[in-house]
Design an enzyme around this catalytic site. Structure first.
Site, PDB file in Angstrom:
ATOM      1  N   PRO A 130       0.833  -1.208   0.000  1.00 32.86           N
ATOM      2  CA  PRO A 130       0.000   0.000   0.000  1.00 32.86           C
ATOM      3  C   PRO A 130       0.865   1.255   0.000  1.00 32.86           C
ATOM      4  O   PRO A 130       1.880   1.308   0.704  1.00 32.86           O
ATOM      5  CB  PRO A 130      -0.830  -0.125   1.287  1.00 32.86           C
ATOM      6  CG  PRO A 130      -0.092  -1.084   2.155  1.00 32.86           C
ATOM      7  CD  PRO A 130       0.692  -1.983   1.246  1.00 32.86           C
ATOM      8  N   GLY A 134       3.774   3.898   5.170  1.00 33.78           N
ATOM      9  CA  GLY A 134       4.960   3.635   5.984  1.00 33.78           C
ATOM     10  C   GLY A 134       5.499   2.226   5.872  1.00 33.78           C
ATOM     11  O   GLY A 134       6.293   1.793   6.712  1.00 33.78           O
ATOM     12  N   GLY A 136       7.057   1.057   3.001  1.00 37.40           N
ATOM     13  CA  GLY A 136       8.153   0.957   2.033  1.00 37.40           C
ATOM     14  C   GLY A 136       7.758   0.980   0.573  1.00 37.40           C
ATOM     15  O   GLY A 136       8.575   0.614  -0.280  1.00 37.40           O
ATOM     16  N   SER A 137       6.549   1.471   0.265  1.00 43.45           N
ATOM     17  CA  SER A 137       6.111   1.433  -1.129  1.00 43.45           C
ATOM     18  C   SER A 137       7.064   2.175  -2.072  1.00 43.45           C
ATOM     19  O   SER A 137       7.461   1.649  -3.121  1.00 43.45           O
ATOM     20  CB  SER A 137       4.698   2.011  -1.239  1.00 43.45           C
ATOM     21  OG  SER A 137       4.322   2.116  -2.576  1.00 43.45           O
ATOM     22  N   ALA A 139      10.267   3.000  -1.841  1.00 43.90           N
ATOM     23  CA  ALA A 139      11.570   2.332  -2.020  1.00 43.90           C
ATOM     24  C   ALA A 139      11.407   1.026  -2.788  1.00 43.90           C
ATOM     25  O   ALA A 139      12.238   0.678  -3.639  1.00 43.90           O
ATOM     26  CB  ALA A 139      12.214   2.074  -0.660  1.00 43.90           C
ATOM     27  N   ALA A 140      10.329   0.298  -2.512  1.00 43.79           N
ATOM     28  CA  ALA A 140      10.137  -0.994  -3.181  1.00 43.79           C
ATOM     29  C   ALA A 140       9.883  -0.800  -4.673  1.00 43.79           C
ATOM     30  O   ALA A 140      10.418  -1.536  -5.510  1.00 43.79           O
ATOM     31  CB  ALA A 140       8.982  -1.759  -2.531  1.00 43.79           C
ATOM     32  N   ASP A 181      15.008   2.328   4.284  1.00 43.21           N
ATOM     33  CA  ASP A 181      13.940   1.708   3.489  1.00 43.21           C
ATOM     34  C   ASP A 181      14.523   0.998   2.266  1.00 43.21           C
ATOM     35  O   ASP A 181      14.135  -0.122   1.936  1.00 43.21           O
ATOM     36  CB  ASP A 181      12.937   2.770   3.016  1.00 43.21           C
ATOM     37  CG  ASP A 181      12.098   3.333   4.153  1.00 43.21           C
ATOM     38  OD1 ASP A 181      12.449   3.073   5.328  1.00 43.21           O
ATOM     39  OD2 ASP A 181      11.115   4.025   3.874  1.00 43.21           O
TER      40      ASP A 181
END
Ligand code: MEV
Length: 358
Positions: A130, A134, A136-137, A139-140, A181
């Site tokens: 999501p 918070g 890590g969206s 960075a991912a 992150d």
């Protein structure tokens, strides 16, 4: 395929892989549009157990990848303009909405760094992580995009170079990222992070966490800026809180290594209070923390930037996690996941697992 970050050390340099069929890179700044192949990259979500915000000021932090919350990116050479296909936006990359600028920045940075600036591509992103919660969206997504571009070009990226490219996008997302992150979304297990250095963490006994989404978007950049402002307004008190949060991460590392879940939970709850006093709490997070503790959680705290986003609560075991999940839903959580961190020595770290709790 991308390689996953190994906190114990990475390959020393990038490596151009032998061509697999057609070679995607012409070496003249262009990607051959006739190529049939697609580059793919992936990364996971993460939760920060200890040290968010304090880590920006040199304190240690602990984070855990959430393996079943994944982002997958596919990149294919295109004929003319670059386009993005994602759940949040589909269209020319030049016109992405502001919240997706970091994705465009990740793509540009990777293409430029790998020798194909301005090459038109089609980028497809599929994500379970999501956004603005918070976990890590940003960075991912950046990590998956960088990996996909490298894969398209047939380059095996050194983990440090991959990290630096993700950090370019993270800077566009929230100014002065610590790098936590970016490391956590590619880590194979729990990590200890301080001043850019990362190492694997020992976990003596399995831990079951429940992650609950307040439904309130958390803006990491605003939260980081609020702490910075508080540090200017009241440096002594703010630095004391930051040091306390670092001390809690130290204590938690010992809890994890010693298998002391009760102590770990107490330290989580203390960290939640310190983060609230630092100005990154939110009434919705406090309400969920109260509900979790009333339902017997060993500890509960916000995770990530705060000011909304997610709470993480420590359950006694898997059955208790189900009870906690119900209590958190009843208290208004928009979404709930259960994550198990298995016991791990620093030499062999299995991934965490996650189940969406309906
Ligand atoms: C955000 O997930 C974590 C923060 O500590 C910011 C950072 O580490 O860059 C709030």
């Amino acid at each position: 395929m991308t390689e996953r970050t190994d906190p114990r050390g990475a390959a020393a340099s990038d490596e151009r892989r032998p061509p697999q069929g057609d070679d995607a890179s012409r070496g003249d700044g262009a990607v051959r549009s006739s190529l049939p192949r697609t580059g793919t990259g992936s990364a996971t979500g993460k939760v920060i157990l200890f040290g968010e915000h304090a880590v920006v000021y040199g304190q240690p932090a602990i984070a855990v990848p959430v393996a079943a919350l994944t982002v997958q990116a596919d990149v294919t050479a295109a004929a003319d303009v670059s386009t993005l296909d994602s759940a949040l936006y589909t269209g020319p990359i030049a016109d992405v909405p502001a919240r997706l600028r970091p994705t465009a920045v990740a793509l540009d940075a990777a293409l430029a760094a790998l020798g194909t600036p301005d090459a038109p591509v089609f980028l497809r992103i599929r994500s379970d992580v999501p956004a603005e919660r918070g976990v890590g969206s940003s960075a991912a997504v950046a990590a998956a995009v960088v990996g996909a571009v490298a894969d398209l070009l047939g380059i095996r990226l050194d983990a440090e170079r991959h990290h630096e490219l993700v950090q370019v996008a993270e800077r566009a997302a929230h100014g002065t990222p610590s790098g936590l992150d970016a490391r956590a979304v590619r880590a194979p297990g729990p990590i200890w992070f301080r001043n850019g250095a990362v190492e694997p963490l020992a976990v003596a006994s399995p831990l079951v966490f429940v992650i609950a989404d307040t439904g309130v978007p958390g803006q990491t950049g605003d939260a980081v800026a609020a702490v910075r402002a508080q540090r200017v307004a009241d440096p002594d008190a703010t630095d004391r809180r930051i040091a306390t949060l670092g001390g809690l991460a130290d204590a938690a590392r010992a809890d994890l290594a010693g298998g002391d879940a009760a102590s770990l939970g107490r330290h989580m709850t203390q960290a939640h209070a310190e983060l609230g006093a630092l100005g990154v709490g939110h009434p919705a997070l406090d309400a969920l923390a109260d509900a979790a503790l009333a339902a017997g959680a060993l500890g509960a705290k916000l995770t990530g930037g705060g000011r909304g986003g997610c709470l993480i609560a420590l359950a006694s075991d898997a059955d208790h996690a189900e009870l906690l999940a119900r209590a958190l839903r009843d208290a208004g959580a928009a979404d709930v996941w259960t994550t198990t961190v298995p016991a791990a020595s620093v030499d062999a770290q299995p991934n965490t697992s996650v189940e969406k709790t309906e």
